[in-house]
Motif scaffolding. Sequence first.
Motif, PDB file in Angstrom:
ATOM      1  N   GLY A  32       0.818  -1.212   0.000  1.00 55.38           N
ATOM      2  CA  GLY A  32       0.000   0.000   0.000  1.00 55.38           C
ATOM      3  C   GLY A  32       0.848   1.257   0.000  1.00 55.38           C
ATOM      4  N   HIS A  79      -1.313  -6.413  -2.480  1.00 56.25           N
ATOM      5  CA  HIS A  79      -2.133  -5.599  -1.585  1.00 56.25           C
ATOM      6  C   HIS A  79      -3.562  -6.117  -1.494  1.00 56.25           C
ATOM      7  CE1 HIS A  79      -3.020  -1.944   0.664  1.00 56.25           C
ATOM      8  NE2 HIS A  79      -4.095  -1.761  -0.088  1.00 56.25           N
ATOM      9  N   CYS A  89       1.211   5.029   5.913  1.00 52.76           N
ATOM     10  CA  CYS A  89       1.401   3.638   5.459  1.00 52.76           C
ATOM     11  C   CYS A  89       2.787   3.130   5.828  1.00 52.76           C
ATOM     12  CB  CYS A  89       1.196   3.541   3.953  1.00 52.76           C
ATOM     13  SG  CYS A  89      -0.516   3.683   3.431  1.00 52.76           S
TER      14      CYS A  89
END
Length: 374
Positions: A32, A131, A349
């Motif tokens: 991500g 992901h 992230c």
Amino acid sequence: MKKYSFRKFINDIHLWLGLGSGIILFFVCLSGTLLVFEEETKALFTEEFLVDTTAGEKMPMEVLSEKLKREGEINSITLPAKADEPYLFSIKTNPKQRRGSTFFVDPYTGNYQKEMKSSLDGFFMTMFRLHRWMLLDMEIGRPIVGIATLIFLMLSISGLILWFPKRIKWKNLKPGFKIKFSANWKRINHDLHNTLGFYACIFLVIMTLTGLCWSFQWYRDAGSAVLGTKIFGNRGSGPKVNSALTADTKVLSIAEILDVANSELPYNGQIRLSVPKTHKEVYTLTKNDASGFSPVTTDKLVLDQDGTVLKKELFSEKPLNVRIAALIKPLHLGTIYGTFSKIIYFIACLIATSLPITGTLIWWNKLKKKPQKA
């Protein structure tokens, strides 16, 4: 014997859920992080298509369209908000294509070029599959990532509870806002987990709540029921609108259609225009305000081929629940405020990727202490 407290219960949940899902969450968060700036990264490894603004006036849209028709059937045309950016023509170069190929067009010279493939396309596709599905088949990988995302939501909430000290006073709260780099590595590692996790928590909760919409149908249905409008309800073409014109009605050129659109939506912004292929079809146009709060909120027009406005949807006039549902994807991707929000999401992230590592080290250090105490 010490009483088993609520705080100990939350700590145990946080610990064992984190250890059980850590490796999956690491790869989901890492991929991500890399996907946040996917387009910008690929652009660095692709030759830039330059627009020659010194070449004079822009060429008529009809002339450009005729030139591009040599490549195939035109699906849509995207006009940028800035004068030094190229037009984008989506063209079906063969009947088997679904979405068509993108062509960059210089509106001043008429030169055009098919979108170049980036050397990183394969890498980012792998990151996307990692992901979404952990590189597994969709039917297997999707629920695995979905369950891990649910666990991550519980970890975020339980971690926030544990961040608060037993006695909520400023002198007890203050250490949780900073990292004590002068301490030993165990304390630094603890602060990296505790403090960075606190700062990123709100963004991680938003990512998980929105990300679950892609993992579970029941979650989308529940979210749609809560919002009172269907999540991802704008996917597909929606109700089909046909032209009401007769064969002898005068139709407008693309340039004239754009003039009508700009009079209805009188502001500067990127325009995407779908081009009708038969006399029964209509123009569908979306436009975003370049000076607005978000580059992803768009207004929509449906125009007949004579310029009659068949439908007009302004994002600002939509009910709040409909606007929230429309923003779920940009809220998850971090595109809601353009580059500014993407930078925040990238950092959040990156922190999320580090949490399984720092959390495991905290557990390992505590595990090593027990024999010494005994």
